[in-house]
Design an enzyme around this catalytic site. Structure first.
Site, mmCIF file in Angstrom:
data_model
loop_
_atom_site.group_PDB
_atom_site.id
_atom_site.type_symbol
_atom_site.label_atom_id
_atom_site.label_comp_id
_atom_site.label_asym_id
_atom_site.label_seq_id
_atom_site.Cartn_x
_atom_site.Cartn_y
_atom_site.Cartn_z
ATOM 1 N N GLU A 33 0.814 -1.211 0.000
ATOM 2 C CA GLU A 33 0.000 0.000 0.000
ATOM 3 C C GLU A 33 0.860 1.279 0.000
ATOM 4 O O GLU A 33 0.428 2.305 -0.526
ATOM 5 C CB GLU A 33 -0.934 -0.058 1.219
ATOM 6 C CG GLU A 33 -2.145 0.831 1.175
ATOM 7 C CD GLU A 33 -2.968 0.752 -0.117
ATOM 8 O OE1 GLU A 33 -3.094 -0.347 -0.701
ATOM 9 O OE2 GLU A 33 -3.480 1.812 -0.528
ATOM 10 N N HIS A 35 3.714 1.743 -1.680
ATOM 11 C CA HIS A 35 4.016 1.992 -3.092
ATOM 12 C C HIS A 35 2.762 2.490 -3.838
ATOM 13 O O HIS A 35 2.824 3.405 -4.661
ATOM 14 C CB HIS A 35 4.464 0.697 -3.782
ATOM 15 C CG HIS A 35 5.701 0.080 -3.220
ATOM 16 N ND1 HIS A 35 5.679 -1.107 -2.525
ATOM 17 C CD2 HIS A 35 6.997 0.469 -3.258
ATOM 18 C CE1 HIS A 35 6.913 -1.424 -2.169
ATOM 19 N NE2 HIS A 35 7.736 -0.490 -2.591
HETATM 20 P P1 AMP Z 1 11.157 0.497 -2.317
HETATM 21 O O1 AMP Z 1 10.527 -0.465 -3.259
HETATM 22 O O2 AMP Z 1 11.203 0.025 -0.903
HETATM 23 O O3 AMP Z 1 12.458 1.070 -2.823
HETATM 24 O O4 AMP Z 1 10.168 1.742 -2.272
HETATM 25 C C1 AMP Z 1 9.835 2.454 -3.439
HETATM 26 C C2 AMP Z 1 9.286 3.786 -3.052
HETATM 27 O O5 AMP Z 1 8.152 3.603 -2.209
HETATM 28 C C3 AMP Z 1 10.297 4.613 -2.247
HETATM 29 O O6 AMP Z 1 10.201 5.978 -2.628
HETATM 30 C C4 AMP Z 1 9.843 4.418 -0.834
HETATM 31 O O7 AMP Z 1 10.186 5.476 0.028
HETATM 32 C C5 AMP Z 1 8.343 4.317 -1.008
HETATM 33 N N1 AMP Z 1 7.768 3.598 0.124
HETATM 34 C C6 AMP Z 1 8.116 2.370 0.588
HETATM 35 N N2 AMP Z 1 7.396 2.060 1.682
HETATM 36 C C7 AMP Z 1 6.585 3.121 1.925
HETATM 37 C C8 AMP Z 1 5.607 3.421 2.927
HETATM 38 N N3 AMP Z 1 5.321 2.572 3.908
HETATM 39 N N4 AMP Z 1 4.971 4.607 2.861
HETATM 40 C C9 AMP Z 1 5.266 5.496 1.871
HETATM 41 N N5 AMP Z 1 6.170 5.266 0.907
HETATM 42 C C10 AMP Z 1 6.822 4.100 0.924
#
Ligand code: AMP
Length: 278
Positions: A33, A35
């Site tokens: 959620e 993402h």
């Molecule tokens: P990742 O796949 O973990 O690299 O995340 C991709 C993008 O989604 C990054 O910009 C993260 O900061 C964002 N993201 C990951 N988890 C969350 C979350 N719980 N709330 C808001 N954004 C998130």
């Protein structure tokens, strides 16, 4: 929804799809959620929306962490289809880093603090892949989560320093009902570890309460957070920080805005969280 793993096809799509605005959401996949909040925001604000799914090897210091990173491309694609995404880029590592690859983007001081100190080279990997994605997608707006607070600071610097012509949009952290920040890594927690994992947000909130009640010594807040984490048998503190949210330099006496952040091993899984107090 168009899905491609090749740079040629991505470029062809980008060129052949005239649009007033493009939104880009870079991810490592195994979508949740958090993402999808970024994707929905991008959907609202842009004519075309691109998402990248790439478990970028250069931002993982530990090869075992890279191997164990959860993946489920079919499920991810189905979620993105439902969210109305136009283009998904799913490159292989050899596509992003072909033989002979030598160039790295290095964000000096900001990339060496906090997560950068705990994970040497991490932000070189992030900055390099994000610069490549910006060049490939040429987005009008790029969406990142506050969950990775330092990443947003490093990317702000990257955009300004390398003159990328785009807006950075930072979205609030999405949490489970018990406060745990959603993360693809949470899938690796067993039941007891999942319970323990709430300690990150509990510790941050406790520090924020003390701050509200007048505590201004950053050392006291760090100590408080460390003690709350130490009370959990399955948790081990990696670092705790009370820092300026722009420079990421540690504060002595707390001045708002302030970024409270921490990294904790819960069992074998390393989790991070933060709160920004304006
Ligand atoms: P990742 O796949 O973990 O690299 O995340 C991709 C993008 O989604 C990054 O910009 C993260 O900061 C964002 N993201 C990951 N988890 C969350 C979350 N719980 N709330 C808001 N954004 C998130």
């Amino acid at each position: 929804m168009h899905v491609t793993a090749t740079i040629d096809e991505l470029r062809a799509w980008r060129r052949g799809t005239p649009a007033a605005s493009w939104g880009l959401v870079p991810t490592l996949g195994f979508l949740h959620e958090g993402h999808l909040t970024l994707v929905r925001r991008a959907r609202q604000e842009n004519e075309q929306v691109g998402v990248s799914i790439f478990v970028n090897p250069t931002q993982f210091g530990d090869p075992a962490d890279l191997t164990r990173y959860p993946r489920d491309l079919e499920r991810d694609l189905s979620l993105l289809r439902q969210a109305g995404v136009d283009l998904v880029f799913t490159p292989e590592a050899a596509t992003m880093y072909p033989a002979g690859f030598q160039t790295r983007v290095h964000v000096a001081d900001l990339g060496q603090r906090l997560e950068g100190a705990a994970r040497p080279g991490h932000f070189d990997g992030v900055a390099t892949v994000v610069a490549k994605l910006f060049n490939l997608f040429q987005p009008t707006r790029a969406y990142f989560g506050q969950k990775d607070a330092q990443q947003t600071v490093v990317i702000r610097r990257l955009i300004d320093d390398l003159n990328f012509d785009l807006s950075l949009v930072i979205c609030p952290t999405v949490r489970a009902s018990d406060g745990l920040a959603l993360s693809s890594r949470n899938a690796r927690l067993n039941e007891a570890e999942r319970q323990t994992a709430t300690v990150l947000y509990r510790a941050l909130q406790s520090a924020a309460r003390h701050l509200d009640e007048g505590e201004i010594e950053a050392a006291v807040l760090r100590e408080l957070i460390a003690r709350i984490v130490a009370d959990e048998p399955l948790a081990r503190l990696d670092y705790v920080s009370v820092a300026d949210p722009d420079s990421l330099l540690e504060q002595d006496q707390v001045r708002r805005p302030v970024l409270l952040s921490l990294a904790v091993f819960v069992g074998p899984v390393r989790l991070i969280d933060n709160i920004l107090l304006e």
